[in-house]
Write a protein that holds these residues in place. Structure first.
Motif, PDB file in Angstrom:
ATOM      1  N   ASP B 207       0.843  -1.185   0.000  1.00  0.00           N
ATOM      2  CA  ASP B 207       0.000   0.000   0.000  1.00  0.00           C
ATOM      3  C   ASP B 207       0.882   1.240   0.000  1.00  0.00           C
ATOM      4  O   ASP B 207       2.058   1.177   0.366  1.00  0.00           O
ATOM      5  CB  ASP B 207      -0.905   0.004   1.237  1.00  0.00           C
ATOM      6  CG  ASP B 207      -2.214   0.711   0.963  1.00  0.00           C
ATOM      7  OD1 ASP B 207      -2.266   1.480  -0.019  1.00  0.00           O
ATOM      8  OD2 ASP B 207      -3.163   0.524   1.721  1.00  0.00           O
ATOM      9  N   SER B 210       0.028   8.802   2.246  1.00  0.00           N
ATOM     10  CA  SER B 210       0.762  10.040   2.470  1.00  0.00           C
ATOM     11  C   SER B 210       0.294  10.677   3.762  1.00  0.00           C
ATOM     12  O   SER B 210      -0.887  10.581   4.134  1.00  0.00           O
ATOM     13  CB  SER B 210       0.530  10.992   1.303  1.00  0.00           C
ATOM     14  OG  SER B 210       0.975  12.285   1.646  1.00  0.00           O
ATOM     15  N   ASP B 211       1.236  11.309   4.451  1.00  0.00           N
ATOM     16  CA  ASP B 211       0.854  12.075   5.635  1.00  0.00           C
ATOM     17  C   ASP B 211       0.857  13.568   5.322  1.00  0.00           C
ATOM     18  O   ASP B 211       0.887  14.400   6.207  1.00  0.00           O
ATOM     19  CB  ASP B 211       1.787  11.761   6.807  1.00  0.00           C
ATOM     20  CG  ASP B 211       3.244  12.102   6.486  1.00  0.00           C
ATOM     21  OD1 ASP B 211       3.501  12.642   5.394  1.00  0.00           O
ATOM     22  OD2 ASP B 211       4.116  11.822   7.322  1.00  0.00           O
ATOM     23  N   GLY B 249      -5.209  -3.788   5.416  1.00  0.00           N
ATOM     24  CA  GLY B 249      -5.415  -2.490   4.791  1.00  0.00           C
ATOM     25  C   GLY B 249      -4.877  -1.376   5.673  1.00  0.00           C
ATOM     26  O   GLY B 249      -4.964  -1.447   6.895  1.00  0.00           O
ATOM     27  N   ALA B 250      -4.301  -0.356   5.065  1.00  0.00           N
ATOM     28  CA  ALA B 250      -3.704   0.733   5.852  1.00  0.00           C
ATOM     29  C   ALA B 250      -4.213   2.077   5.346  1.00  0.00           C
ATOM     30  O   ALA B 250      -4.343   2.290   4.140  1.00  0.00           O
ATOM     31  CB  ALA B 250      -2.182   0.678   5.763  1.00  0.00           C
ATOM     32  N   TRP B 251      -4.502   2.954   6.273  1.00  0.00           N
ATOM     33  CA  TRP B 251      -4.927   4.310   5.939  1.00  0.00           C
ATOM     34  C   TRP B 251      -4.083   5.271   6.770  1.00  0.00           C
ATOM     35  O   TRP B 251      -3.842   5.021   7.958  1.00  0.00           O
ATOM     36  CB  TRP B 251      -6.410   4.503   6.269  1.00  0.00           C
ATOM     37  CG  TRP B 251      -7.305   3.645   5.425  1.00  0.00           C
ATOM     38  CD1 TRP B 251      -7.944   4.005   4.280  1.00  0.00           C
ATOM     39  CD2 TRP B 251      -7.681   2.283   5.673  1.00  0.00           C
ATOM     40  NE1 TRP B 251      -8.678   2.952   3.784  1.00  0.00           N
ATOM     41  CE2 TRP B 251      -8.536   1.881   4.612  1.00  0.00           C
ATOM     42  CE3 TRP B 251      -7.369   1.343   6.663  1.00  0.00           C
ATOM     43  CZ2 TRP B 251      -9.087   0.608   4.528  1.00  0.00           C
ATOM     44  CZ3 TRP B 251      -7.899   0.066   6.579  1.00  0.00           C
ATOM     45  CH2 TRP B 251      -8.752  -0.283   5.521  1.00  0.00           C
ATOM     46  N   PHE B 252      -3.639   6.352   6.168  1.00  0.00           N
ATOM     47  CA  PHE B 252      -2.768   7.297   6.858  1.00  0.00           C
ATOM     48  C   PHE B 252      -3.559   8.580   7.089  1.00  0.00           C
ATOM     49  O   PHE B 252      -3.773   9.369   6.167  1.00  0.00           O
ATOM     50  CB  PHE B 252      -1.513   7.550   6.019  1.00  0.00           C
ATOM     51  CG  PHE B 252      -0.707   6.294   5.821  1.00  0.00           C
ATOM     52  CD1 PHE B 252       0.276   5.934   6.734  1.00  0.00           C
ATOM     53  CD2 PHE B 252      -0.948   5.449   4.754  1.00  0.00           C
ATOM     54  CE1 PHE B 252       1.011   4.770   6.575  1.00  0.00           C
ATOM     55  CE2 PHE B 252      -0.227   4.290   4.582  1.00  0.00           C
ATOM     56  CZ  PHE B 252       0.756   3.944   5.497  1.00  0.00           C
ATOM     57  N   ILE B 253      -4.003   8.752   8.303  1.00  0.00           N
ATOM     58  CA  ILE B 253      -4.902   9.855   8.625  1.00  0.00           C
ATOM     59  C   ILE B 253      -4.478  10.496   9.942  1.00  0.00           C
ATOM     60  O   ILE B 253      -4.235   9.783  10.930  1.00  0.00           O
ATOM     61  CB  ILE B 253      -6.371   9.354   8.763  1.00  0.00           C
ATOM     62  CG1 ILE B 253      -6.802   8.588   7.506  1.00  0.00           C
ATOM     63  CG2 ILE B 253      -7.312  10.513   9.016  1.00  0.00           C
ATOM     64  CD1 ILE B 253      -8.143   7.886   7.644  1.00  0.00           C
ATOM     65  N   PRO B 288     -11.670  -2.671   9.755  1.00  0.00           N
ATOM     66  CA  PRO B 288     -12.129  -1.718   8.742  1.00  0.00           C
ATOM     67  C   PRO B 288     -11.974  -2.240   7.317  1.00  0.00           C
ATOM     68  O   PRO B 288     -11.049  -2.984   7.010  1.00  0.00           O
ATOM     69  CB  PRO B 288     -11.195  -0.520   8.964  1.00  0.00           C
ATOM     70  CG  PRO B 288      -9.941  -1.125   9.489  1.00  0.00           C
ATOM     71  CD  PRO B 288     -10.344  -2.334  10.281  1.00  0.00           C
ATOM     72  N   TRP B 290     -12.952   0.316   4.812  1.00  0.00           N
ATOM     73  CA  TRP B 290     -12.604   1.641   4.298  1.00  0.00           C
ATOM     74  C   TRP B 290     -12.502   2.587   5.483  1.00  0.00           C
ATOM     75  O   TRP B 290     -13.233   2.443   6.469  1.00  0.00           O
ATOM     76  CB  TRP B 290     -13.685   2.181   3.353  1.00  0.00           C
ATOM     77  CG  TRP B 290     -13.789   1.468   2.058  1.00  0.00           C
ATOM     78  CD1 TRP B 290     -13.093   1.722   0.901  1.00  0.00           C
ATOM     79  CD2 TRP B 290     -14.676   0.394   1.729  1.00  0.00           C
ATOM     80  NE1 TRP B 290     -13.481   0.864  -0.086  1.00  0.00           N
ATOM     81  CE2 TRP B 290     -14.448   0.043   0.386  1.00  0.00           C
ATOM     82  CE3 TRP B 290     -15.628  -0.311   2.455  1.00  0.00           C
ATOM     83  CZ2 TRP B 290     -15.139  -0.981  -0.263  1.00  0.00           C
ATOM     84  CZ3 TRP B 290     -16.320  -1.332   1.822  1.00  0.00           C
ATOM     85  CH2 TRP B 290     -16.067  -1.653   0.482  1.00  0.00           C
ATOM     86  N   MET B 291     -11.634   3.560   5.391  1.00  0.00           N
ATOM     87  CA  MET B 291     -11.561   4.608   6.405  1.00  0.00           C
ATOM     88  C   MET B 291     -11.359   5.947   5.715  1.00  0.00           C
ATOM     89  O   MET B 291     -10.754   6.020   4.644  1.00  0.00           O
ATOM     90  CB  MET B 291     -10.389   4.364   7.373  1.00  0.00           C
ATOM     91  CG  MET B 291     -10.550   3.128   8.231  1.00  0.00           C
ATOM     92  SD  MET B 291      -9.320   3.040   9.545  1.00  0.00           S
ATOM     93  CE  MET B 291     -10.067   4.090  10.772  1.00  0.00           C
ATOM     94  N   TRP B 292     -11.833   6.982   6.334  1.00  0.00           N
ATOM     95  CA  TRP B 292     -11.627   8.319   5.804  1.00  0.00           C
ATOM     96  C   TRP B 292     -11.801   9.341   6.920  1.00  0.00           C
ATOM     97  O   TRP B 292     -12.307   9.026   7.997  1.00  0.00           O
ATOM     98  CB  TRP B 292     -12.572   8.614   4.643  1.00  0.00           C
ATOM     99  CG  TRP B 292     -14.022   8.670   5.024  1.00  0.00           C
ATOM    100  CD1 TRP B 292     -14.745   9.760   5.350  1.00  0.00           C
ATOM    101  CD2 TRP B 292     -14.933   7.552   5.096  1.00  0.00           C
ATOM    102  NE1 TRP B 292     -16.049   9.420   5.625  1.00  0.00           N
ATOM    103  CE2 TRP B 292     -16.191   8.063   5.476  1.00  0.00           C
ATOM    104  CE3 TRP B 292     -14.816   6.185   4.875  1.00  0.00           C
ATOM    105  CZ2 TRP B 292     -17.313   7.255   5.642  1.00  0.00           C
ATOM    106  CZ3 TRP B 292     -15.932   5.377   5.044  1.00  0.00           C
ATOM    107  CH2 TRP B 292     -17.162   5.907   5.421  1.00  0.00           C
TER     108      TRP B 292
END
Lengths: 192, 462
Positions: B207, B210-211, B249-253, B288, B290-292
């Protein structure tokens, strides 16, 4: 809205697509992850069709090995799961064909050995067992389509892809398989 | 006399019997057994002749051969009249020396043992470091179109289609195939300007995110790693080990990596990793999909109950990490996106649903045409855009095609604008820098011949 916090739709699914790409390029780690995340449903599919652990295990192993060998030639990596399911179904059908041949041989042996010890007491067979025995009377294609529909709850399109038949014939084949199972069930009931 | 027991075959009975036959889980050593055998098995190489094996006999191969012949004749005709159109197979721009972008020869070995791992290929002393990205103004300003959206097609190196991230006024495209690198598309020039990671690699990047300042790659090493990549130098500036089992899954938030479990299902949790310290700041009991980030909260569509396979809508407090579950229980959804005023849009087969996130009520249904059509969604914050995707049968399965990007009025639930495109296999739709970005591999029967990044620059008023 900041782009860095935008939703990443379908990330989990696309990560899987990446793994397929990597595995197709010879990446065994990626393949391992594909197997780890997908072998359970494939095993259940095979076990439902074949009815025992040993054969299901062999079928799934052979299916994954075939997939590994042929993965560089898979033309649409997004269809990996459907493709693999098709291979598993084909392995199961091949196993059943082989088993039929083996059964012919073993029947010959049983004619010589008439001890009767192989016969189970039919009184103990429950309803589900009875239906399962009836299911065992069906040939591989009929078993597969019933499993895909009634266990996996696959769509017509998915069943068509797994069985390599036209979508238009899925419902017909399904009704044929079910009718065959009903007949087999009647026959099994009569044997009780 | 034997008594015949009449039994009527019902769906319920059949499902129960098959579930009994299927059993619970595969043997625990099945995976290891398969991988062991695979490690000793050589993969077959891909070839044009090999591709013919996938075509059903009785007409299929003949038709393909005829099509190839016709294609060759057309190509020859184009060459004779002096067309300057570049064939799709040669769309790769000259990013680096040819020897460095040449794909790995296929079929030579089952496992590439001589390839450097990702850490090595990202090291600063690589033989031909990519040029530093061109400086772009801080606000990434480009002149927005007046009136209609402006469509630009950006050629990417062939097979580059894995993931998009946005940082440093650039679009970063992860090209996982054969480790071809992370390509930087300059939003000012609309071209691939450089590549900060070059393969081949034997460890896939799962994956890319961006931060805001840096890029983060999720790398399938053992243990797995979150690697921060400086976009200006291509160097790895930080590496955070993550157990493989937690590397989904990875999300950068919000300065955290939100990482779901490897199989995307229970048993598993979401690890919230502080990207500054590398420490796990929280562990959330949700899985999760999806994440947002939206309107002060983190949102997810996630599994929340080990015994319930349908996901719910989850709201997470970014300070306390408190989890609030909005019962949702829709299984077959894709591409959730939420406007600034918390209107949630999701895709179900054949339709887009507008849902009130607070009340969990379906407000509108927007049909997609075919019952099995789906779509990708993105929001500008106020508007929602969709790329409807039609599924069409092809020789060896099903293919996807998209013909337009449509703007949806969130309040009215109606389509208010259409932008024509013609792409096969659209993979991703995102909004950044005032534009929609569509990652679209050119696929023909699944083989990727080239990849386009479509940019739809939206007029300022939208």
């Amino acid at each position: 809205m900041e782009p860095v916090v935008a939703a990443a739709p379908g990330t989990v699914l696309r990560a899987r697509a990446d793994l397929v790409d990597a595995a197709a390029g010879g990446d065994l780690h990626a393949f391992e992850q594909l197997v780890a995340s997908g072998s359970n449903p494939m095993y259940r599919l095979a076990r439902a069709i074949l009815g025992n652990d040993a054969d299901a295990r062999d079928a799934v192993q052979e299916a994954y090995l075939s997939a590994w060998r042929e993965l560089p030639r898979l033309r649409d990596h997004q269809r990996f799961d459907a493709w693999l399911r098709r291979i598993v179904v084909n392995e199961c059908r091949a196993d059943l064909r082989n088993r039929r041949r083996l059964r012919e041989i073993s029947l010959d042996v049983r004619e010589i050995d008439r001890s009767g010890s192989a016969t189970e007491p039919r009184d103990r067979v429950g309803e589900s067992d009875l239906l399962s025995r009836a299911f065992d009377r069906l040939e591989g294609g009929k078993r597969a389509i019933l499993v895909l529909h009634y266990l996996e709850h696959e769509s017509v399109a998915s069943i068509a892809a797994a069985m390599q038949i036209a979508p238009g014939t899925v419902k017909w084949r399904l009704s044929q398989a079910r009718a065959a199972l009903a007949r087999a069930l009647t026959a099994e009931g009569a044997r009780r | 006399m034997k008594q015949q027991i009449p039994m009527r075959l019902t769906d319920d009975m059949l499902e129960r019997m098959l579930a009994d036959r299927a059993g619970a889980e595969a043997p625990s050593d099945l995976v290891a057994g398969i991988v062991d055998r695979a490690s000793a098995t050589t993969q077959r190489s891909e070839s044009w002749l090999g591709a013919l094996e996938h075509i059903r006999p009785r007409g299929g191969r003949f038709a393909l051969a005829a099509a190839l012949l016709a294609l060759a004749l057309v190509a020859a005709a184009i060459a004779m009249v002096g067309s300057d159109r570049t064939p799709d197979l040669s769309v790769a721009p000259s990013l680096t020396a040819p020897s460095q972008i040449a794909p790995v020869p296929s079929g030579t070995s089952a496992v590439r043992t001589s390839s450097p791992r990702i850490d090595a290929s990202l090291s600063p002393d690589r033989s031909a470091p990519a040029a530093a990205p061109t400086a772009i103004s801080a606000d990434c300003a480009t002149t927005p179109p007046v009136g209609d959206p402006r469509l630009t097609t950006i050629d990417l190196p062939a097979k580059a289609y894995a993931r998009m991230a946005f940082a440093d006024c650039s679009v970063w495209i992860l090209n996982n195939q054969n480790g071809m690198g992370i390509h930087r598309v300059d939003v000012a020039s609309n071209k691939v300007e450089d590549t900060i990671l070059e393969g081949p690699i034997d460890t896939p990047v799962l994956d890319l995110g961006s931060d805001g300042d840096g890029l983060w790659a999720v790398v399938w090493t053992d243990p797995g790693q979150l690697q921060r990549i400086d976009p200006t130098s291509g160097d790895v500036t930080k590496s955070i080990p993550i157990p493989r089992a937690e590397l989904g899954g990875a999300w950068f938030i919000d300065g955290y990596a939100w990482i779901g479990p490897i199989r995307g299902r229970f048993p598993g949790t979401t690890a919230v990793v502080d990207l500054g310290t590398g420490q796990i700041a929280a562990t959330l009991p949700v899985v999760p999909r999806w994440m947002w980030r939206n309107a002060g909260s983190i949102w997810a569509v996630a599994l929340t109950d080990p015994d319930d396979p349908t996901p719910n809508l989850v709201r997470i407090d970014p300070i306390t990490f408190g989890v609030t579950i909005v019962p949702w229980s829709r299984n077959d959804i894709e591409s959730p996106t939420m406007t600034d005023d918390r209107r949630l849009f999701v895709v179900e087969p054949g339709q887009i649903l507008h849902v009130s996130a607070d009340q969990n009520a379906v407000v509108d249904r927007i049909p997609l045409g075919a019952p099995d059509a789906h779509a990708l969604l993105a929001t500008t914050g106020s508007d929602v855009w969709a790329v409807p995707i039609e599924t069409t049968p092809v020789t060896n399965g099903f293919g996807n095609r998209s013909r337009e990007v449509v703007q949806i009025n969130p309040a009215a639930g109606s389509i208010v604008q259409r932008v024509a495109i013609s792409e096969v296999g659209v993979m991703d739709l995102r909004y950044a820098y005032g534009s929609l970005w569509i990652l679209a591999p050119d696929k023909d029967y699944g083989r990727t011949f080239g990849t386009h990044l479509l940019r739809v620059e939206l007029p300022a008023q939208t």
